[in-house]
Scaffold this motif. Structure first.
Motif, short mmCIF file in Angstrom:
data_model
loop_
_atom_site.label_atom_id
_atom_site.label_comp_id
_atom_site.label_asym_id
_atom_site.label_seq_id
_atom_site.Cartn_x
_atom_site.Cartn_y
_atom_site.Cartn_z
N LEU A 1 0.87 -1.31 0.00
CA LEU A 1 0.14 -0.08 -0.11
C LEU A 1 0.90 1.28 0.00
O LEU A 1 0.59 2.28 -0.50
N GLN A 2 2.04 1.17 0.64
CA GLN A 2 2.74 2.19 0.66
C GLN A 2 3.42 2.53 -0.81
O GLN A 2 3.62 3.87 -1.26
N ARG A 3 4.04 1.56 -1.41
CA ARG A 3 4.44 1.63 -2.67
C ARG A 3 3.28 2.04 -3.76
O ARG A 3 3.83 2.96 -4.32
N LEU A 4 2.18 1.46 -3.63
CA LEU A 4 0.92 2.11 -4.27
C LEU A 4 0.68 3.57 -4.04
O LEU A 4 0.55 4.38 -5.10
N GLN A 5 0.83 4.08 -2.83
CA GLN A 5 0.57 5.63 -2.68
C GLN A 5 1.70 6.30 -3.25
O GLN A 5 1.38 7.30 -3.81
N GLU A 6 3.14 5.81 -3.22
CA GLU A 6 3.87 6.56 -3.89
C GLU A 6 3.74 6.57 -5.53
O GLU A 6 3.86 7.92 -6.11
N ARG A 7 3.17 5.53 -5.86
CA ARG A 7 2.90 5.78 -7.38
C ARG A 7 1.62 6.54 -7.71
O ARG A 7 1.86 7.14 -8.65
N LEU A 8 0.80 6.52 -6.77
CA LEU A 8 -0.40 7.67 -7.11
C LEU A 8 0.02 9.02 -7.00
O LEU A 8 -0.24 9.84 -7.83
N TYR A 9 0.97 9.08 -5.89
CA TYR A 9 1.47 10.64 -5.81
C TYR A 9 2.25 10.99 -6.84
O TYR A 9 2.04 12.24 -7.37
N GLU B 1 -8.79 -3.79 2.35
CA GLU B 1 -7.67 -3.03 2.83
C GLU B 1 -7.40 -1.94 1.74
O GLU B 1 -7.26 -0.85 1.68
N THR B 2 -7.28 -2.49 0.38
CA THR B 2 -6.86 -1.98 -0.88
C THR B 2 -7.85 -0.72 -1.40
O THR B 2 -7.94 0.30 -1.54
N ARG B 3 -9.27 -1.32 -1.26
CA ARG B 3 -10.27 -0.40 -1.68
C ARG B 3 -10.35 0.60 -0.56
O ARG B 3 -10.64 2.08 -0.90
N ASP B 4 -10.25 0.52 0.73
CA ASP B 4 -10.27 1.58 1.66
C ASP B 4 -9.20 2.54 1.50
O ASP B 4 -9.52 3.57 1.42
N PHE B 5 -8.08 2.04 1.38
CA PHE B 5 -6.76 2.82 1.06
C PHE B 5 -7.18 3.63 -0.18
O PHE B 5 -6.88 5.15 -0.13
N PHE B 6 -7.68 3.22 -1.31
CA PHE B 6 -7.71 3.97 -2.56
C PHE B 6 -8.81 5.12 -2.59
O PHE B 6 -8.60 6.15 -2.72
N ASP B 7 -9.93 4.75 -1.70
CA ASP B 7 -11.07 5.62 -1.40
C ASP B 7 -10.27 6.75 -0.57
O ASP B 7 -10.95 7.85 -0.92
N ARG B 8 -9.85 6.47 0.49
CA ARG B 8 -9.24 7.64 1.22
C ARG B 8 -8.15 8.69 0.50
O ARG B 8 -8.01 9.41 0.56
N PHE B 9 -7.43 7.73 -0.19
CA PHE B 9 -6.49 8.87 -0.93
C PHE B 9 -7.13 9.46 -1.97
O PHE B 9 -6.69 10.71 -1.93
N SER B 10 -8.02 8.89 -2.68
CA SER B 10 -8.53 9.66 -3.87
C SER B 10 -9.45 10.69 -3.43
O SER B 10 -9.71 11.70 -4.05
N SER B 11 -10.09 10.63 -2.26
CA SER B 11 -10.82 11.75 -1.58
C SER B 11 -10.16 12.70 -1.15
O SER B 11 -10.71 14.02 -0.97
N ALA B 12 -8.78 12.35 -0.76
CA ALA B 12 -8.09 13.51 0.20
C ALA B 12 -6.99 14.28 -0.52
O ALA B 12 -6.61 15.27 -0.37
N VAL B 13 -6.34 13.63 -1.70
CA VAL B 13 -5.10 14.12 -2.21
C VAL B 13 -5.17 15.50 -2.71
O VAL B 13 -4.45 16.27 -2.38
N LEU B 14 -6.12 15.92 -3.34
CA LEU B 14 -6.65 17.15 -4.16
C LEU B 14 -6.97 17.99 -3.06
O LEU B 14 -7.22 19.38 -3.52
N GLU B 15 -7.26 17.64 -1.88
CA GLU B 15 -7.70 18.71 -0.95
C GLU B 15 -6.56 19.12 0.09
O GLU B 15 -6.64 19.83 0.70
#
Length: 113
Positions: free
Chosen positions: A31-39, A75-89
């Protein structure tokens, strides 16, 4: 800027597609690696790396899409939902997106099988 690992780009609409395959033994590390890819994808869009490589994408809305296969749920769905709803804020990303001449918006979508 960091190196961007995107599995493929599509247009009509413009999409940066990340493919993740499981199973994952160390969920937290992946999930940390995925977060880095998304950022890094968000940075590439806002900073103009995508528009530089694909000039027709300049000024478009870009969809960052995650296609996941065999990943641990929820876990992955929850992480993605949190990331996508928060990053641009986040203040820095909100300001960068608002002033970027390279993109008019960023959206997120996840598809899991």
């Amino acid at each position: 800027m960091s190196y961007v690992t995107v599995d493929f780009i599509t247009k009509d609409p413009w999409q940066m597609v990340l493919v993740e395959e499981g199973p994952w033994e160390d969920v937290a590390a992946n999930l940390q690696r995925l977060q880095e890819r998304l950022y890094t994808c968000v940075d590439a869009v806002v900073d103009g790396m995508l528009a530089e490589r694909y000039p027709d994408s300049s000024g478009a809305i870009v969809l960052i899409r995650l296609d996941g296969y065999g990943l641990p749920m929820p876990e992955t769905r929850d992480f993605f939902d949190r990331f996508s709803s928060a990053v641009l804020e986040l203040p820095d990303y909100k300001a960068a997106l608002g002033s970027s001449p390279h993109v008019s918006g960023i959206q997120f979508l996840a598809h899991f099988e």
